[in-house]
Structures are given as C-alpha cells and as structure tokens.
Scaffold this motif. Structure first.
Motif, PDB file in Angstrom:
ATOM      1  N   PRO A 186       0.818  -1.210   0.000  1.00 33.07           N
ATOM      2  CA  PRO A 186       0.000   0.000   0.000  1.00 33.07           C
ATOM      3  C   PRO A 186       0.857   1.267   0.000  1.00 33.07           C
ATOM      4  O   PRO A 186       1.930   1.303   0.587  1.00 33.07           O
ATOM      5  N   THR A 187       0.341   2.285  -0.697  1.00 35.71           N
ATOM      6  CA  THR A 187       1.050   3.552  -0.740  1.00 35.71           C
ATOM      7  C   THR A 187       1.140   4.167   0.652  1.00 35.71           C
ATOM      8  O   THR A 187       0.318   3.875   1.519  1.00 35.71           O
ATOM      9  N   THR A 188       2.153   4.973   0.869  1.00 38.73           N
ATOM     10  CA  THR A 188       2.357   5.633   2.159  1.00 38.73           C
ATOM     11  C   THR A 188       2.414   7.142   1.942  1.00 38.73           C
ATOM     12  O   THR A 188       2.386   7.625   0.810  1.00 38.73           O
ATOM     13  N   LEU A 189       2.533   7.877   3.016  1.00 35.23           N
ATOM     14  CA  LEU A 189       2.627   9.331   2.904  1.00 35.23           C
ATOM     15  C   LEU A 189       3.892   9.766   2.170  1.00 35.23           C
ATOM     16  O   LEU A 189       3.944  10.855   1.613  1.00 35.23           O
ATOM     17  N   THR A 190       4.913   8.921   2.169  1.00 34.05           N
ATOM     18  CA  THR A 190       6.150   9.305   1.482  1.00 34.05           C
ATOM     19  C   THR A 190       6.147   8.933   0.005  1.00 34.05           C
ATOM     20  O   THR A 190       7.039   9.328  -0.725  1.00 34.05           O
ATOM     21  N   ASN A 191       5.153   8.150  -0.437  1.00 35.59           N
ATOM     22  CA  ASN A 191       5.062   7.836  -1.877  1.00 35.59           C
ATOM     23  C   ASN A 191       3.609   7.859  -2.337  1.00 35.59           C
ATOM     24  O   ASN A 191       3.175   7.002  -3.090  1.00 35.59           O
ATOM     25  N   ASP A 192       2.853   8.863  -1.892  1.00 39.51           N
ATOM     26  CA  ASP A 192       1.418   8.902  -2.201  1.00 39.51           C
ATOM     27  C   ASP A 192       1.117   9.117  -3.680  1.00 39.51           C
ATOM     28  O   ASP A 192      -0.023   9.020  -4.109  1.00 39.51           O
ATOM     29  N   TRP A 193       2.121   9.372  -4.475  1.00 44.90           N
ATOM     30  CA  TRP A 193       1.944   9.435  -5.932  1.00 44.90           C
ATOM     31  C   TRP A 193       1.590   8.059  -6.494  1.00 44.90           C
ATOM     32  O   TRP A 193       0.987   7.950  -7.548  1.00 44.90           O
ATOM     33  N   ALA A 194       1.960   6.995  -5.781  1.00 49.26           N
ATOM     34  CA  ALA A 194       1.676   5.620  -6.216  1.00 49.26           C
ATOM     35  C   ALA A 194       0.358   5.177  -5.586  1.00 49.26           C
ATOM     36  O   ALA A 194       0.333   4.316  -4.715  1.00 49.26           O
ATOM     37  N   ASP A 195      -0.752   5.772  -6.029  1.00 48.10           N
ATOM     38  CA  ASP A 195      -2.033   5.565  -5.358  1.00 48.10           C
ATOM     39  C   ASP A 195      -2.573   4.135  -5.444  1.00 48.10           C
ATOM     40  O   ASP A 195      -3.431   3.752  -4.669  1.00 48.10           O
ATOM     41  N   LYS A 196      -2.056   3.318  -6.350  1.00 47.94           N
ATOM     42  CA  LYS A 196      -2.471   1.910  -6.423  1.00 47.94           C
ATOM     43  C   LYS A 196      -1.483   1.000  -5.692  1.00 47.94           C
ATOM     44  O   LYS A 196      -1.593  -0.212  -5.740  1.00 47.94           O
ATOM     45  N   GLY A 197      -0.497   1.596  -5.035  1.00 52.66           N
ATOM     46  CA  GLY A 197       0.507   0.831  -4.306  1.00 52.66           C
ATOM     47  C   GLY A 197       1.755   0.625  -5.144  1.00 52.66           C
ATOM     48  O   GLY A 197       1.768   0.894  -6.346  1.00 52.66           O
ATOM     49  N   THR A 198       2.787   0.157  -4.492  1.00 53.13           N
ATOM     50  CA  THR A 198       4.034  -0.125  -5.197  1.00 53.13           C
ATOM     51  C   THR A 198       4.151  -1.627  -5.406  1.00 53.13           C
ATOM     52  O   THR A 198       3.656  -2.426  -4.611  1.00 53.13           O
ATOM     53  N   LEU A 199       4.806  -2.008  -6.475  1.00 54.59           N
ATOM     54  CA  LEU A 199       4.896  -3.416  -6.848  1.00 54.59           C
ATOM     55  C   LEU A 199       5.965  -4.152  -6.061  1.00 54.59           C
ATOM     56  O   LEU A 199       7.056  -3.621  -5.820  1.00 54.59           O
ATOM     57  N   GLY A 200       5.644  -5.379  -5.691  1.00 56.06           N
ATOM     58  CA  GLY A 200       6.633  -6.282  -5.112  1.00 56.06           C
ATOM     59  C   GLY A 200       7.289  -7.072  -6.232  1.00 56.06           C
ATOM     60  O   GLY A 200       6.996  -6.876  -7.412  1.00 56.06           O
ATOM     61  N   PHE A 201       8.156  -7.979  -5.863  1.00 60.83           N
ATOM     62  CA  PHE A 201       8.894  -8.749  -6.862  1.00 60.83           C
ATOM     63  C   PHE A 201       8.029  -9.838  -7.487  1.00 60.83           C
ATOM     64  O   PHE A 201       7.251 -10.494  -6.817  1.00 60.83           O
ATOM     65  N   ASN A 202       8.194 -10.036  -8.777  1.00 57.46           N
ATOM     66  CA  ASN A 202       7.574 -11.157  -9.486  1.00 57.46           C
ATOM     67  C   ASN A 202       8.386 -12.410  -9.180  1.00 57.46           C
ATOM     68  O   ASN A 202       9.290 -12.393  -8.349  1.00 57.46           O
ATOM     69  N   ARG A 203       8.106 -13.482  -9.921  1.00 54.29           N
ATOM     70  CA  ARG A 203       8.846 -14.724  -9.725  1.00 54.29           C
ATOM     71  C   ARG A 203      10.336 -14.465  -9.928  1.00 54.29           C
ATOM     72  O   ARG A 203      10.745 -13.711 -10.806  1.00 54.29           O
ATOM     73  N   GLY A 204      11.144 -15.086  -9.097  1.00 53.73           N
ATOM     74  CA  GLY A 204      12.586 -14.937  -9.221  1.00 53.73           C
ATOM     75  C   GLY A 204      13.293 -16.183  -8.719  1.00 53.73           C
ATOM     76  O   GLY A 204      12.738 -16.961  -7.945  1.00 53.73           O
ATOM     77  N   VAL A 205      14.500 -16.373  -9.172  1.00 52.92           N
ATOM     78  CA  VAL A 205      15.304 -17.528  -8.774  1.00 52.92           C
ATOM     79  C   VAL A 205      16.600 -17.010  -8.184  1.00 52.92           C
ATOM     80  O   VAL A 205      17.214 -16.085  -8.712  1.00 52.92           O
ATOM     81  N   ASN A 206      17.000 -17.615  -7.077  1.00 56.93           N
ATOM     82  CA  ASN A 206      18.221 -17.212  -6.395  1.00 56.93           C
ATOM     83  C   ASN A 206      19.041 -18.460  -6.061  1.00 56.93           C
ATOM     84  O   ASN A 206      18.543 -19.378  -5.412  1.00 56.93           O
ATOM     85  N   PHE A 207      20.268 -18.484  -6.515  1.00 57.31           N
ATOM     86  CA  PHE A 207      21.183 -19.589  -6.200  1.00 57.31           C
ATOM     87  C   PHE A 207      22.265 -19.049  -5.298  1.00 57.31           C
ATOM     88  O   PHE A 207      22.825 -17.988  -5.556  1.00 57.31           O
ATOM     89  N   SER A 208      22.569 -19.761  -4.226  1.00 56.59           N
ATOM     90  CA  SER A 208      23.656 -19.339  -3.353  1.00 56.59           C
ATOM     91  C   SER A 208      24.541 -20.522  -3.013  1.00 56.59           C
ATOM     92  O   SER A 208      24.093 -21.661  -2.938  1.00 56.59           O
ATOM     93  N   LEU A 209      25.790 -20.209  -2.828  1.00 64.11           N
ATOM     94  CA  LEU A 209      26.794 -21.178  -2.458  1.00 64.11           C
ATOM     95  C   LEU A 209      27.533 -20.613  -1.271  1.00 64.11           C
ATOM     96  O   LEU A 209      27.896 -19.422  -1.269  1.00 64.11           O
ATOM     97  N   GLY A 210      27.720 -21.390  -0.241  1.00 64.56           N
ATOM     98  CA  GLY A 210      28.369 -20.873   0.956  1.00 64.56           C
ATOM     99  C   GLY A 210      29.129 -21.947   1.696  1.00 64.56           C
ATOM    100  O   GLY A 210      29.104 -23.136   1.344  1.00 64.56           O
TER     101      GLY A 210
END
Length: 190
Positions: free
Chosen positions: A163-187
C-alpha cells in the motif's frame, strides 16, 4: 495466544516537493494513539519422520484512538495474516521447503484537511494475496561445510502490491513487489 498493545505519541512522516525551492521537504504529523488486540494460533506438526509443518494464523483488530477517528479503520493493519512452511528432509544433507504467506486486505492512510469524517484514503486498498516460495538446500557438497541453495520466490508469479504511504502517495495503487525470481547461493559454514 491472545495479545493487546497500546501505542502512544505516534508520528507519521510526509515528503512534499517544494516547487519554489525545487527541493524535497519532510513534514512530521502527529499520529496519535492506537490499540491492537488479536489472537494468534501456531501449530507445528510432524506427520512423517522426515516432514515438518509449521502453520501460524493471526487475527487482529486495530483501532485509532484519536478523537473523531474511532470508527475509521487504521491503515496498514490487515485483520488476517498467515504463514506456513513445509520442510521435507530427503537425507540429513538435502532438504526442500515450501513457504507461504497470506496478507489480508490492507488499507492506506486516512488523510484529512478538516475533520476526520471528511477524510479520504491516500490510495487504493491492497487486495488479499498469498505468495509461495520454495527452497532446496544441499549441505556438505563435495566437502564438509560447503552448501548450495536454490530458491524460487513467488512461484505462482502472484501480483504483489504494497500500500502507498505518505512518502510515496503518488503511487495511489501501491508499489509493486517482486515477481517470480530464482536465487542460487553457495556458501561455507565454518
């Protein structure tokens, strides 16, 4: 478990662009007092030797205690939250986990220039959504302590909005989260 909390002296922040000075200005607004009560249910299940399931469900109700706001539902306080994970151990070194999180409808900040009853939401409510992630982890790959992990985020490619906040109220439909993504890690654990 059941819980109750009360918060006082809350402050909200708003960014405004000053067209005269051509600079951003930050304003602080008194957010007053809030109270939240709720119930949380958690369950850990071991249906098979190598299978663990965790489920958590929360129902909460928040209330704005400022005069005139008592009947206005606070923003950023969904009634329902849910989390789960299911982990299966193929061997001691190979595990797979499915994670899920549910966020109920989330409304935005209630703004007003005069009295609370003449106010408005600064953006659209965010519809409820469920996001699924999966992870497979292999430990002791080739040598003790070396691990590899492959994680797929947002498996169903769910449309996620915050949801939009007072600091980004220009984005009245909310800001987008991440779509599908793949992450590989080696440790390496040492």
């Amino acid at each position: 478990s059941a819980y109750y909390n009360r918060l006082e002296d809350l402050i909200s922040t708003k960014n405004l662009f000053n067209q005269v000075t051509n600079e951003w200005e930050i304003y602080s607004i008194s957010g007053g007092e809030m109270e939240t009560s709720g119930l949380e249910f958690g369950l850990e299940i071991y249906p098979l030797k190598n299978l663990i399931m965790n489920i958590s469900l929360t129902y909460q109700k928040s209330k704005d205690l400022r005069v005139g706001y008592e009947n206005i539902e606070p923003g950023y306080a969904p009634d329902w939250l849910g989390y789960f994970d299911v982990t299966y151990s193929f061997t001691e070194d190979i595990t797979a986990t499915l994670f899920g999180r549910y966020i109920g409808e989330t409304k935005t900040y209630w703004a007003t220039d005069t009295t609370p009853d003449k106010g408005y939401r600064i953006g659209a409510a965010i519809e409820p959504y469920l996001v699924l992630d999966a992870n497979i982890r292999v430990t002791n790959v080739f040598l003790k302590g070396l691990f590899a992990s492959l994680k797929v985020n947002n498996i169903l490619d769910q449309d996620i909005r915050f949801p939009t906040t007072l600091t980004n109220d220009w984005a009245d439909k909310g800001t987008l989260g991440f779509n599908r993504g793949v992450n590989f890690s080696l440790g390496y654990n040492f």
